[in-house]
Scaffold this motif. Structure first.
Motif, PDB file in Angstrom:
ATOM      1  N   UNK A 108       3.642 -14.248 -13.276  1.00  0.00           N
ATOM      2  CA  UNK A 108       5.023 -14.121 -12.812  1.00  0.00           C
ATOM      3  C   UNK A 108       5.109 -13.315 -11.522  1.00  0.00           C
ATOM      4  N   UNK A 109       4.247 -12.300 -11.367  1.00  0.00           N
ATOM      5  CA  UNK A 109       4.224 -11.529 -10.121  1.00  0.00           C
ATOM      6  C   UNK A 109       3.940 -12.446  -8.938  1.00  0.00           C
ATOM      7  N   UNK A 110       2.923 -13.274  -9.072  1.00  0.00           N
ATOM      8  CA  UNK A 110       2.561 -14.187  -7.982  1.00  0.00           C
ATOM      9  C   UNK A 110       3.638 -15.244  -7.765  1.00  0.00           C
ATOM     10  N   UNK A 111       4.297 -15.668  -8.826  1.00  0.00           N
ATOM     11  CA  UNK A 111       5.381 -16.641  -8.677  1.00  0.00           C
ATOM     12  C   UNK A 111       6.498 -16.048  -7.817  1.00  0.00           C
ATOM     13  N   UNK A 112       6.866 -14.792  -8.091  1.00  0.00           N
ATOM     14  CA  UNK A 112       7.928 -14.130  -7.332  1.00  0.00           C
ATOM     15  C   UNK A 112       7.492 -13.796  -5.910  1.00  0.00           C
ATOM     16  N   UNK A 129      -0.256  -4.629 -12.216  1.00  0.00           N
ATOM     17  CA  UNK A 129      -0.325  -5.210 -10.869  1.00  0.00           C
ATOM     18  C   UNK A 129      -1.749  -5.487 -10.416  1.00  0.00           C
ATOM     19  N   UNK A 130      -2.717  -4.850 -11.063  1.00  0.00           N
ATOM     20  CA  UNK A 130      -4.120  -5.019 -10.696  1.00  0.00           C
ATOM     21  C   UNK A 130      -4.991  -4.542 -11.852  1.00  0.00           C
ATOM     22  N   UNK A 202      -2.314  -8.000  -7.357  1.00  0.00           N
ATOM     23  CA  UNK A 202      -1.122  -8.314  -6.559  1.00  0.00           C
ATOM     24  C   UNK A 202      -0.518  -7.062  -5.947  1.00  0.00           C
ATOM     25  N   UNK A 203      -1.200  -5.932  -6.104  1.00  0.00           N
ATOM     26  CA  UNK A 203      -0.624  -4.636  -5.736  1.00  0.00           C
ATOM     27  C   UNK A 203      -0.151  -4.591  -4.279  1.00  0.00           C
ATOM     28  N   UNK A 204      -0.962  -5.086  -3.367  1.00  0.00           N
ATOM     29  CA  UNK A 204      -0.627  -4.982  -1.942  1.00  0.00           C
ATOM     30  C   UNK A 204       0.515  -5.909  -1.536  1.00  0.00           C
ATOM     31  N   UNK A 205       0.903  -6.824  -2.427  1.00  0.00           N
ATOM     32  CA  UNK A 205       1.963  -7.779  -2.093  1.00  0.00           C
ATOM     33  C   UNK A 205       3.242  -7.586  -2.910  1.00  0.00           C
ATOM     34  N   UNK A 206       3.257  -6.592  -3.772  1.00  0.00           N
ATOM     35  CA  UNK A 206       4.426  -6.400  -4.632  1.00  0.00           C
ATOM     36  C   UNK A 206       5.698  -6.127  -3.836  1.00  0.00           C
ATOM     37  N   UNK A 207       5.553  -5.577  -2.639  1.00  0.00           N
ATOM     38  CA  UNK A 207       6.728  -5.300  -1.810  1.00  0.00           C
ATOM     39  C   UNK A 207       7.468  -6.577  -1.411  1.00  0.00           C
ATOM     40  N   UNK A 233       6.632  -0.695 -11.111  1.00  0.00           N
ATOM     41  CA  UNK A 233       7.991  -0.309 -10.731  1.00  0.00           C
ATOM     42  C   UNK A 233       8.025   0.444  -9.412  1.00  0.00           C
ATOM     43  N   UNK A 234       7.005   1.252  -9.153  1.00  0.00           N
ATOM     44  CA  UNK A 234       6.961   2.027  -7.909  1.00  0.00           C
ATOM     45  C   UNK A 234       6.804   1.140  -6.679  1.00  0.00           C
ATOM     46  N   UNK A 235       6.236  -0.050  -6.861  1.00  0.00           N
ATOM     47  CA  UNK A 235       5.964  -0.925  -5.722  1.00  0.00           C
ATOM     48  C   UNK A 235       6.945  -2.086  -5.585  1.00  0.00           C
ATOM     49  N   UNK A 236       7.905  -2.191  -6.505  1.00  0.00           N
ATOM     50  CA  UNK A 236       8.920  -3.253  -6.424  1.00  0.00           C
ATOM     51  C   UNK A 236      10.261  -2.581  -6.162  1.00  0.00           C
TER      52      UNK A 236
END
Length: 272
Positions: A108-112, A129-130, A202-207, A233-236
Motif C-alpha cells: 500500500x505504501x508503494x501504491x500511494x 517502511x523498511x 520505501x523510507x526515502x519516498x514516504x514524503x 508516521x514521522x515520514x508521512x
C-alpha cells in the motif's frame, strides 16, 4: 444476506489475480492482506470475508485482493503495488480508500507513492517502511521453515509472534492439528513474498504520500516492532498515529475497536 459477496479474478499477463468483493456502499475500500496470502489466497473466500468485515458493507463496496497467482521470482512490494494498480484500472476503479495490513501495508505504501491518483485515504496497519533487525530475523526463520516444508512450525511461530498471551491460551489448543490443515501444495509464493518483505524499503519516498493516512501499530509487535509505525508516521506528512500498547502484530484481529477506528478515520472530511 451476504452483502453482495462475490469472487472474481483479473487476468494479468500470463497469470491472474484473485479478489473478493462485497458491500453495497458508494465508496470503494480496498484491503490488501499480509504475508499469509502466500499460504492461502482469497480465492473462494467471498462469503467468509463478507461476514468477517460486514461492518464496512453498508458504506463501502469492498475489494480484497490477493497477489498474482504466479509471482516472478524477484517480485518486490513495488511490483506488487504496480499489479494492484493494474487490477484497479481493469476493474474501472479510479480511486479508493486503501487498507494495507503487514506486508499489505508495504504494498500500500508503494501504491500511494507511485500511483497517488488511485489512493484517496490510506491506512497502514502493523507494517514497516523498511526492513529492520527484528523483521529480518523473523522472516529469515520463516523462510528456513518454508524451505524445509515445515508448515506446522511456521504457523505456530507466526501465532506465537503475533498474538497476545491472552489470545494464545485459546489458540494453543489448536496446535496439535495445525500441521494437518491448510498446508499449501508448495511454498513458492510464500517464499517470494517473504523475500520481498526483507527487501522492502520505501523510507526515502514516504514524503511523496500526500493523502490522509492513518498508521496503526502494536506496542508489543514481535514481527516488525513498535518503532516501525512511529517511523512511518514521522515520514508521512498528513498522518495520524495510534499504537495499541498492549497488543502485538495481530492488533487488527484482537483490538475490539480496530474497525471502528478505521471507519471514523474514513468518515472524516478532508480539510484543504
Amino acid at each position: 444476506m451476504f452483502w453482495n459477496a462475490g469472487n472474481g479474478y483479473i487476468r494479468i499477463d500470463d497469470t491472474a489475480m484473485d479478489y473478493v468483493t462485497f458491500g453495497k456502499g458508494n465508496n470503494i475500500l480496498i484491503m490488501i492482506p499480509g504475508l499469509g496470502d502466500g499460504i492461502t489466497t482469497v480465492k473462494g473466500m467471498a462469503i467468509p470475508m463478507a461476514m468477517a468485515y460486514r461492518r464496512y458493507a453498508k458504506e463501502y463496496k469492498v475489494y480484497v485482493f490477493s497477489r498474482k497467482r504466479k509471482l516472478e521470482e524477484n517480485a518486490s512490494t513495488k511490483t506488487m503495488a504496480d499489479d494492484m494498480a493494474g487490477a484497479m484500472k481493469a476493474l474501472g476503479i479510479q480511486k479508493a480508500h486503501v487498507l494495507g495490513i503487514s506486508q499489505g501495508g508495504m504494498i500500500a505504501q508503494h501504491l500511494a507513492i507511485h500511483h497517488p491518483e488511485s489512493v484517496e485515504k490510506l491506512i497502514l496497519a502493523v507494517t514497516s517502511p523498511t526492513q529492520n533487525a527484528m523483521m529480518q530475523g523473523v522472516l529469515t526463520k520463516w523462510i528456513s521453515m518454508a524451505k524445509q516444508n515445515d508448515y506446522k512450525s511456521l504457523i505456530i511461530d507466526t501465532a506465537e509472534k503475533s498474538y497476545s498471551e491472552k489470545h494464545l491460551k485459546k489458540y494453543r489448543l489448536l496446535y496439535p492439528v495445525l500441521g494437518k490443515i491448510g498446508k499449501p501444495k508448495d511454498f513458492s509464493r510464500f517464499l517470494i513474498q517473504a523475500k520481498s518483505c526483507i527487501r522492502h524499503n520505501a523510507l526515502s519516498e514516504l514524503h511523496k504520500i500526500t493523502c490522509p493516512t492513518l498508521v496503526i501499530g502494536g506496542g508489543c509487535d514481535k514481527i516488525v516492532g513498535a518503532d516501525a509505525s512511529v517511523e512511518l508516521a514521522e515520514h508521512i506528512s498528513k498522518s495520524e498515529l495510534f499504537i495499541y500498547e498492549n497488543l502485538g502484530h495481530a492488533a487488527y484481529e484482537e483490538a475490539a475497536d480496530f474497525h471502528t477506528r478505521i471507519l471514523e478515520f474514513l468518515s472524516k472530511q478532508r480539510v484543504s
